[in-house]
Structures are given as C-alpha cells and as structure tokens.
Write an enzyme that holds these catalytic residues in place. Structure first.
Site, short mmCIF file in Angstrom:
data_model
loop_
_atom_site.label_atom_id
_atom_site.label_comp_id
_atom_site.label_asym_id
_atom_site.label_seq_id
_atom_site.Cartn_x
_atom_site.Cartn_y
_atom_site.Cartn_z
N CYS A 58 0.81 -1.21 0.00
CA CYS A 58 0.00 0.00 0.00
C CYS A 58 0.85 1.27 0.00
O CYS A 58 0.50 2.26 -0.66
CB CYS A 58 -0.96 -0.01 1.19
N HIS B 172 -2.38 6.41 4.73
CA HIS B 172 -0.94 6.42 4.91
C HIS B 172 -0.38 7.77 4.44
O HIS B 172 -0.81 8.32 3.42
CB HIS B 172 -0.27 5.32 4.08
#
Length: 344
Positions: free
Chosen positions: A136, A250
C-alpha cells in the site's frame, strides 16, 4: 499470456472477503460498476456463512477450497501470504486471471507488479495468469513519482512512511480502538494483537520483521517495489516505515534527487495535470494533505512541495492516500479494468 476475454460480465472471486481489504474490494467492485455476473466471497472456515452486501445483493461467504475457482474468470486475493502461496497457482491453473495483494509474487520476474497510472502496459506483458498488487505504501508513492521521473530523471529517493493501523487489517484497527479506550479510562493497555507495540497515543518505527541490516520487510518492499514498477533497477532508495495512531490513510515524507533541474512550481504544475493526483499545497493557508482528506478517496494527495536545502537538484513532498482504496482495493480493481479493456 492470460488475460480477461472481452465479454459482458465475469465470474469474480474475492479471497479474504471478510477482511479489511477484501471487504473494500467488494465495495469498490460495486461502486465502479465492474461487470460481475457472479461474485464468490471466499474466506476461512470461521467466516463461512456470513452474509455480505454487494450492491443491492446479499451474498453468503463460502469456504476456500480446491474447487473454488472452477469457471472463475477473475480472482482477487486479499488473505495474506500463506493463502496466496497455496491457492494463487491453483486459481491461475484453473484459468482465472489472479490479482494478488500479498507480497508472495511481487518480485517474481514473471509476475507484473502494477500501478496502472505508472505501468499499465505491464499488464499486457507475458505472464502466467498472475498480476501482483503492490504494498500500500508503494502504490501511493509511485503515482506522483512517475511524472516527476519522466520529466527530470530520479537519482535518489528517501521515504519515511507514517502508516495507518488499517494497514495491519481489522485486528490492527482493534489494537488502536481498544488501546485508546483503555488509555482514556486509565486502565492497563491490552496486549496488541498485530501491531508491534502499544499504538494508542504513540508511534512505532517497526512494521514487519527486522532483517540483519536493521531494515524491516516493510521498508524493503518500498525499496524493491518502487524500482520494479518504475523500471529503475539502479535507483538509490531508502525507507523508514512507522506505524501511527490513524485508522485510514498512509502519509509519506519523500525526498527526491533528480538528474535535471526541477523546481517546486514546475513540479506542482506537472502533478496538477497528472490523472489520479490532487495537489493541495499552500502552507500559508494551512493547505496540505492529511489522512482525513484522503479517507474514502481514490486519488493520491500531494503537498508541501519545496526545495531540498541540502541538495541542488532535490525536492521534498508530502504524499497521502487511503491505504485501503488506492493502496490496495481500488488499485486491484483498476488492474482488472485494464485487463478487461474497461480502463477509465
């Protein structure tokens, strides 16, 4: 080479359907109106029989078995490395095109590792029916890096990641929730399930296991996957990965060195014209991306673009994205759209 044959709709399997990424995959398949004739939600024995929503339909979770992939056209895997190692080859052998979220096949030279905004052409490369979905952190990183590299030529990359607990799955979310409740109630913090330490009101510079060189597996994924996706085998990359008490989204502090001069204004203009990128960059007005901006969105957000004071041809930028969407599920569905000739 295996690819999805052009047809009206497809039999699709989602392995790990009850997990954080698997559930998001089902949601995004519906949201993006991917042509699904039949959806098979597959999971471990403890989840069998659960009912999930797919658009207006309700589907029942089935067990993952040897014959699960008969007549399946497309199989998404989001259940971890051990499951992928055993069942991905079986699904591909049954004739399915497999898009795998685990790290098992990412660095296999015969398996394309794809972020469609960067290397969609690799989907059409010769392969054995398996396409890997990147980590990711890597997925969101390479989207803005690609146009900057095309313009000025990347030489060196330093990445610090600040990763949400959902990157560790549903149990990571539970670690933050339960730890926060305990801390606020003034009671002993419960032992974390999957996070390396107590994450409530803290940050932990430890994701995945440490190697003999002091780097974690998570950090080396960013190094190796970035090189493979951008086709820059000699790119100098280093990374520090940190878990932070954020549920979704993130963040990354990125330092780049280029072969040719590239100023902040030129970089902003270039990224502002890049599909899939949103530039939010006016610190004087407190405009910069945060995980709250990215949550629920498929774009990669970029801000804090500025010169590197220590390097003549260097820039800094701040990159944020929803790790469950662009970092995982949306990217996988985008790969499927390209494979089926449905790319937007």
């Amino acid at each position: 080479m295996k690819r999805l044959e052009a047809r009206g709709s497809y039999v699709v399997a989602v392995v790990g359907a009850t997990g954080a990424v698997g559930g998001k995959l089902i949601e995004i398949l519906s949201e993006r109106r991917f042509p699904v004739k039949e959806l098979r939600a597959l999971a471990s024995a403890r989840s069998v029989g659960r009912r999930l929503h797919f658009g207006q339909h309700e589907i029942v979770v089935r067990p993952l078995e040897q014959e699960s992939f008969e007549t399946v056209d497309l199989a998404f895997f989001a259940a971890g490395g051990s499951v992928s190692r055993e069942h991905v080859p079986r699904a591909a052998a049954a004739g399915a095109l497999v898009i795998d979220k685990s790290s098992v096949f990412r660095m296999d030279p015969d398996v394309p590792l794809v972020v469609p905004e960067c290397n969609a052409a690799d989907i059409a490369a010769a392969h054995r029916g398996i396409i890997a979905n990147p980590n990711c952190s890597t997925s969101q990183l390479v989207v803005p890096l690609k146009p900057l590299n095309d313009r000025a030529g990347l030489v060196r990359l330093v990445v610090d990641t600040y990763q949400a607990v959902s990157g560790a799955g549903l149990r990571g979310i539970e670690d933050l929730t339960e730890g926060t409740k305990a801390a606020l109630d003034g009671i002993p913090l419960p032992a974390p399930r999957v996070i390396a330490g107590h994450i409530a009101f803290s940050v932990i510079p430890h994701i995945d296991s440490f190697g003999p060189d002091g780097f974690t597996g998570e950090e080396l994924k960013v190094v190796n996957e970035t090189r493979k996706i951008l086709h820059l085998d000699d790119l100098a990359v280093t990374c520090t990965a940190v878990r932070v008490p954020v549920y979704v989204g993130h963040s990354e502090a990125v330092t780049m060195e280029f072969r040719r001069p590239l100023g902040p204004d030129e970089a902003r203009e270039l990224l502002g014209a890049t599909p899939g990128v949103v530039v939010k960059d006016d610190p004087g007005k407190r405009l910069y991306p945060t995980p709250l901006d990215a949550a629920g969105r498929d774009e990669v957000f970029v801000g804090r673009i500025r010169r590197d004071l220590s390097c003549e041809r260097g820039l800094h930028m701040w990159v944020v994205a929803d790790n469950l969407r662009k970092g995982a599920a949306t990217n996988a569905v985008q790969i499927a759209e390209h494979a089926a000739g449905l790319a937007r």
